[in-house]
Design a protein around this motif. Sequence first.
Motif, PDB file in Angstrom:
ATOM      1  N   THR A 242       0.876  -1.185   0.000  1.00 21.97           N
ATOM      2  CA  THR A 242       0.000   0.000   0.000  1.00 21.97           C
ATOM      3  C   THR A 242       0.907   1.227   0.000  1.00 21.97           C
ATOM      4  OG1 THR A 242      -0.159  -0.125   2.428  1.00 21.97           O
ATOM      5  CG2 THR A 242      -1.947  -1.127   1.143  1.00 21.97           C
ATOM      6  N   PRO A 243       1.450   1.576  -1.147  1.00 20.19           N
ATOM      7  CA  PRO A 243       2.475   2.616  -1.224  1.00 20.19           C
ATOM      8  C   PRO A 243       1.966   3.994  -0.833  1.00 20.19           C
ATOM      9  CG  PRO A 243       1.790   1.919  -3.415  1.00 20.19           C
ATOM     10  CD  PRO A 243       1.161   0.968  -2.456  1.00 20.19           C
ATOM     11  N   PRO A 244       2.888   4.931  -0.620  1.00 17.36           N
ATOM     12  CA  PRO A 244       2.509   6.258  -0.127  1.00 17.36           C
ATOM     13  C   PRO A 244       1.456   6.982  -0.948  1.00 17.36           C
ATOM     14  CG  PRO A 244       4.868   5.952   0.116  1.00 17.36           C
ATOM     15  CD  PRO A 244       4.360   4.759  -0.633  1.00 17.36           C
ATOM     16  N   VAL A 245       1.363   6.697  -2.246  1.00 18.76           N
ATOM     17  CA  VAL A 245       0.339   7.371  -3.045  1.00 18.76           C
ATOM     18  C   VAL A 245      -1.054   7.107  -2.484  1.00 18.76           C
ATOM     19  CG1 VAL A 245       0.151   5.442  -4.697  1.00 18.76           C
ATOM     20  CG2 VAL A 245      -0.508   7.753  -5.397  1.00 18.76           C
ATOM     21  N   LEU A 246      -1.286   5.920  -1.936  1.00 18.56           N
ATOM     22  CA  LEU A 246      -2.592   5.607  -1.359  1.00 18.56           C
ATOM     23  C   LEU A 246      -2.818   6.359  -0.054  1.00 18.56           C
ATOM     24  CD1 LEU A 246      -2.737   1.753  -2.012  1.00 18.56           C
ATOM     25  CD2 LEU A 246      -3.788   3.584  -3.353  1.00 18.56           C
ATOM     26  N   ALA A 247      -1.771   6.480   0.760  1.00 21.37           N
ATOM     27  CA  ALA A 247      -1.879   7.228   2.018  1.00 21.37           C
ATOM     28  C   ALA A 247      -2.150   8.707   1.746  1.00 21.37           C
ATOM     29  CB  ALA A 247      -0.610   7.056   2.842  1.00 21.37           C
ATOM     30  N   ARG A 248      -1.470   9.253   0.753  1.00 16.57           N
ATOM     31  CA  ARG A 248      -1.689  10.664   0.423  1.00 16.57           C
ATOM     32  C   ARG A 248      -3.107  10.893  -0.082  1.00 16.57           C
ATOM     33  NH1 ARG A 248       3.830  10.203  -2.838  1.00 16.57           N
ATOM     34  NH2 ARG A 248       5.259  10.150  -1.037  1.00 16.57           N
ATOM     35  N   ARG A 249      -3.618   9.916  -0.811  1.00 14.20           N
ATOM     36  CA  ARG A 249      -5.004  10.021  -1.284  1.00 14.20           C
ATOM     37  C   ARG A 249      -5.969  10.006  -0.100  1.00 14.20           C
ATOM     38  NH1 ARG A 249      -6.356   5.478  -5.455  1.00 14.20           N
ATOM     39  NH2 ARG A 249      -4.520   6.435  -6.416  1.00 14.20           N
ATOM     40  N   LEU A 250      -5.713   9.137   0.877  1.00 19.32           N
ATOM     41  CA  LEU A 250      -6.555   9.103   2.071  1.00 19.32           C
ATOM     42  C   LEU A 250      -6.520  10.441   2.794  1.00 19.32           C
ATOM     43  CD1 LEU A 250      -5.625   5.624   3.622  1.00 19.32           C
ATOM     44  CD2 LEU A 250      -7.773   6.238   2.491  1.00 19.32           C
ATOM     45  N   ALA A 251      -5.321  10.969   2.982  1.00 17.25           N
ATOM     46  CA  ALA A 251      -5.185  12.236   3.705  1.00 17.25           C
ATOM     47  C   ALA A 251      -5.957  13.351   3.007  1.00 17.25           C
ATOM     48  CB  ALA A 251      -3.707  12.609   3.822  1.00 17.25           C
ATOM     49  N   GLY A 252      -6.011  13.308   1.697  1.00 17.38           N
ATOM     50  CA  GLY A 252      -6.739  14.339   0.967  1.00 17.38           C
ATOM     51  C   GLY A 252      -8.242  14.173   0.993  1.00 17.38           C
ATOM     52  N   GLU A 253      -8.719  12.940   1.218  1.00 17.17           N
ATOM     53  CA  GLU A 253     -10.158  12.669   1.181  1.00 17.17           C
ATOM     54  C   GLU A 253     -10.815  12.672   2.562  1.00 17.17           C
ATOM     55  OE1 GLU A 253     -12.255  12.200  -1.382  1.00 17.17           O
ATOM     56  OE2 GLU A 253     -10.665  12.665  -2.814  1.00 17.17           O
ATOM     57  N   LEU A 254     -10.033  12.452   3.613  1.00 17.79           N
ATOM     58  CA  LEU A 254     -10.613  12.382   4.956  1.00 17.79           C
ATOM     59  C   LEU A 254     -11.232  13.724   5.359  1.00 17.79           C
ATOM     60  CD1 LEU A 254      -7.796  10.383   6.747  1.00 17.79           C
ATOM     61  CD2 LEU A 254     -10.191   9.658   6.613  1.00 17.79           C
TER      62      LEU A 254
END
Length: 302
Positions: A242-254
């Motif tokens: 689950t590379p950082p691109v997925l974490a950054r997407r989460l941070a932007g959507e939360l």
Amino acid sequence: MTTAPNSRVLTATSADGSRLHIEVYGSEGAPAIVLIHGWTCSTLFWAAQIDDLAADHRVIVYDQRGHGRSPAVGRHGYSTDALADDLEAVLGACLAPGEKAVLAGHSMGGMTLMAASARPALREHAAAALLCSTGSSDLVAESLVVPMRPGRLRTRLTRMILGARGPLGPVTPVSKRLLRYGTMGPGAAPDRIAVCARIVHACPRAVRVAWSHVLGTLDLDAGVRELRVPTAVVVGTADRLTPPVLARRLAGELPDCVGLTELTGVGHMTPVEAPEAVTALLRGLTGDHLGAAADETEESAA
């Protein structure tokens, strides 16, 4: 294995009758933290966090269905709805009405929080959340397990690897090297690689494959937007699953992201590979949000 004191074993029954093994550490009445492990893991995955946090928190861990000491279910019993049902059952079994807790999920555990985000039990009990090494969708397409350019071929090969039906067999030097490549950073300590290997190899093959199908078609984007409590996100920069691109997407959507932490050189198994960093994030969430939530609960009950 954890050395934390005051362990208690409970059993929760999910909506479809599935039984869930729960362990509770620490003193009754202490601030509560619920830790939810990921795919192919078990309560053992959180040993470092339990040992640290149980000194002054009540730490609740449980085995996801089919993992650890929670029995496997029929082939139709693996779904994101089942993850949400199971979490609701655990919260109901361990927390008093209206009692708040910090909820943390690693990988599929984080997906459990997203799947349950609109459930009444989560809204009743969650003071804050930690999404650890996880994503809400596009897991196979974004995975870096296969070292080639993004595209249909990489996606197809990744799906084959993650859904492989072959037995993992005993833990060997070769299997530990493969596990480190897929799930941990290049500098991971040998003892921590060995811990993860023992945990992952203990997962029954049928359960591993069944959950791989769920993860391969995952779409919890809507659940991210419903997770309305203060939520922190953590990921390792060397995470291939689950590379950082997925974490950054989460941070932007939360709706209420309270921080994105990227741990340099760390892989997917962050709570084992970087236990101090993950524990510090949990302590920060309890300090910032759980005390205030408890005060509000007491005021509303008065």
